[in-house]
Structure formats: structure tokens, C-alpha cells
Enzyme design. Structure first.
Site, PDB file in Angstrom:
ATOM      1  N   GLU A  56      25.254  -0.421  -1.534  1.00  0.00           N
ATOM      2  CA  GLU A  56      24.404  -0.686  -0.423  1.00  0.00           C
ATOM      3  C   GLU A  56      24.346  -2.089  -0.091  1.00  0.00           C
ATOM      4  OE1 GLU A  56      19.701   0.120   0.561  1.00  0.00           O
ATOM      5  OE2 GLU A  56      20.286   0.333  -1.568  1.00  0.00           O
ATOM      6  N   ASP A  67      11.265  -5.994   1.061  1.00  0.00           N
ATOM      7  CA  ASP A  67      12.014  -6.830   0.418  1.00  0.00           C
ATOM      8  C   ASP A  67      10.922  -7.648  -0.339  1.00  0.00           C
ATOM      9  OD1 ASP A  67      14.142  -5.679   1.481  1.00  0.00           O
ATOM     10  OD2 ASP A  67      14.896  -7.337   2.160  1.00  0.00           O
ATOM     11  N   TYR A 181      16.152   8.869  -0.438  1.00  0.00           N
ATOM     12  CA  TYR A 181      16.061   7.502  -1.091  1.00  0.00           C
ATOM     13  C   TYR A 181      14.527   7.421  -1.543  1.00  0.00           C
ATOM     14  CZ  TYR A 181      16.403   2.406  -1.785  1.00  0.00           C
ATOM     15  OH  TYR A 181      16.511   1.013  -2.269  1.00  0.00           O
TER      16      TYR A 181
END
Length: 273
Positions: A56, A67, A181
Site C-alpha cells: 500500500e 492519518d 479494509y
């Protein structure tokens, strides 16, 4: 190797192979351009050599809401070095014929819109990218990108949060391509010492709904967490912040070898008992 076969080994084929090897897939995450794109090229090849099943690759963005601090700092370093989506794709173009591990690009909606969704998907596909993860793209707005990505031969991989209600999990898992995911924690990316047992239940629920693989990410900091995820029944483990942190702490010129060493440690933990 002909041009078509240079298209990275598909995500579907990768999970099939890994399953036959009685392992789960190891999916390391790195930030493109951290510390620079030349080093990123070396890191990608070193991860492939060290046994990464899928890689990734983050495209740095100035406002990355998913993030944590480690990845934010990595993105800031990459942006300061002048990294752009176009430069990332050009780096991958130069790696054609060398990098065959399936590659998933991690980016955000604004850079995609700015670049042009159709053009981005076309350009990404042309340099061998296999899939996309866009964490700030809600299911309700994913239909257009999913259609474009599929047309260009890319899997649009959707995220399921631990707080997602079952009805939404049903919809997401049926729309996701390549793999689902599964986010292991509420909040942003970052290292955690333990993966919640709740993840085990979520993995089983998703697997009952959809036949595509489930990979767990956010919070996997080392081999022990990879084993936890494996024991939960997941098909893959995504390791980001811990790897990016090790790369950032490596002495100049040793980033690729540092990444490869950690990748080998993680890979050993993927084998099913």
C-alpha cells in the site's frame, strides 16, 4: 514478459496464492516521497524482495484526516520534498518490469478530484497499480469512482469502521473490490499494543456477508499483532505507522534495508499454525 503481464499480479490472485500457502497476506504501507521518491523506489523493491504480498503506497496530502502523527509527519516530509501525485505515478512508471507485487494507492478525495478521477485511474492503471483506497470517500459517494476504477482495471477497496452498524457493513462489504479494509480501532492510524477482540467478531461478520478477503489495518505494530489478526481469521494484515516510523529513524541510505528487515519479521508471523 508482455505488457499485459506487467500489470501487477492481481489482488484476487494474490489472496488465492497466499491462502494456498496457508498464510495471511502481509500488506505493508509506506508513504511515497518519504524521504524522497528515489528512496521510495528502493523501499518498494526491498519490500517485494522481503516477501510483501501487496504494498500500500500513500500519496502525501496536506490534510490527511485518517492519518495519525507518524503518517502525517511522513506526508509533510514528502510534500516538502516536492512529491505530487503525478510524480508518484511517474516513479511507478520507471519501476515497470521490476515491481510485480500488487500495488494499492492510498489517497484522498481532493487530490483525486483535482487530478481528475478518470485520468487518475487511467494513469494509475497504466503504471501497474492494482487498487485504490480513499478513506474519506463515503459509501454513498463511491459509486462513480468505483465504476471508473473498475473500467480501468482497478479495485476500489472500501473501509469498514469498528463502529459501523451491520446494515452498513453489509453494503460496504458487497461494494468493496479486491479486499475489504477492516479498521481495527476508532480514530486515526498509529501503533497499538493490542488489537481489540471486537475485531475478531467483525472479521467473522464480514466473512459471512461477502466472499472477498478481509484485511485488518490501523494499529498493527509488529509480528505479535499480525499473529492476533491471523488468529481472528482475517485474510491479511496491513502494517503502516510502525514501518513508516522505522524508515524515518533509519540512517540515510539504510531506509530500504531497514524496511526489508522489518518486513521479513512480519512475514514470519503470517504463517497459519
Amino acid at each position: 514478459m508482455d505488457q499485459e503481464s506487467l500489470k501487477n499480479f492481481s489482488i484476487h490472485s494474490c489472496f488465492t496464492q497466499v491462502r494456498n500457502q496457508k498464510r495471511i497476506a502481509l500488506i505493508p504501507f509506506v508513504m511515497a516521497g518519504d524521504p524522497d521518491l528515489s528512496t521510495s523506489s528502493q523501499i518498494l523493491l526491498s519490500l517485494q524482495e522481503a516477501g510483501a504480498d501487496i504494498i500500500e503506497l500513500g500519496i502525501p496530502y496536506s490534510d490527511p484526516l485518517a492519518d495519525g502523527p507518524v503518517l502525517q509527519q511522513a506526508a509533510s516530509r514528502a510534500l516538502l520534498d516536492g512529491t505530487t501525485p503525478k510524480k508518484v505515478l511517474n516513479m511507478l512508471r520507471l519501476l515497470r518490469g521490476k515491481l510485480s507485487t500488487p500495488l494499492v494507492l492510498f489517497t484522498y478525495s481532493n487530490p483525486l478530484i483535482s487530478y481528475g478521477m478518470e485520468k487518475f485511474c487511467q494513469d494509475a492503471s497504466s503504471v501497474g497499480v492494482s487498487g485504490l483506497v480513499v478513506p474519506d470517500l463515503p459509501l454513498e459517494e463511491a459509486e462513480m469512482l468505483s465504476s471508473i476504477a473498475e473500467e480501468k482495471g482497478l479495485d476500489l477497496i472500501l473501509l469498514i469502521a469498528p463502529t459501523s452498524p451491520m446494515e452498513r457493513i453489509h453494503k460496504i462489504s458487497r461494494k468493496s473490490k479486491g479486499f475489504t479494509y477492516l479498521v481495527s480501532v476508532t480514530g486515526v492510524t498509529g501503533e497499538r499494543s493490542v488489537i481489540s477482540e471486537r475485531v475478531s467478531t467483525l472479521v467473522q461478520q464480514v466473512k459471512e456477508i461477502s466472499s472477498i478477503p478481509v484485511a485488518v489495518g490501523f494499529g498493527i505494530s509488529g509480528p505479535e499483532q499480525v499473529r492476533q489478526v491471523k488468529n481472528f481469521g482475517a485474510d491479511g494484515a496491513i502494517v503502516g505507522s510502525a514501518l513508516v516510523k522505522k524508515i524515518s529513524m533509519a540512517s540515510p541510505g539504510n531506509e530500504a534495508s531497514t524496511a526489508a528487515h522489518f518486513c521479513r519479521e512480519l512475514r514470519e508471523a503470517t504463517v497459519r499454525d
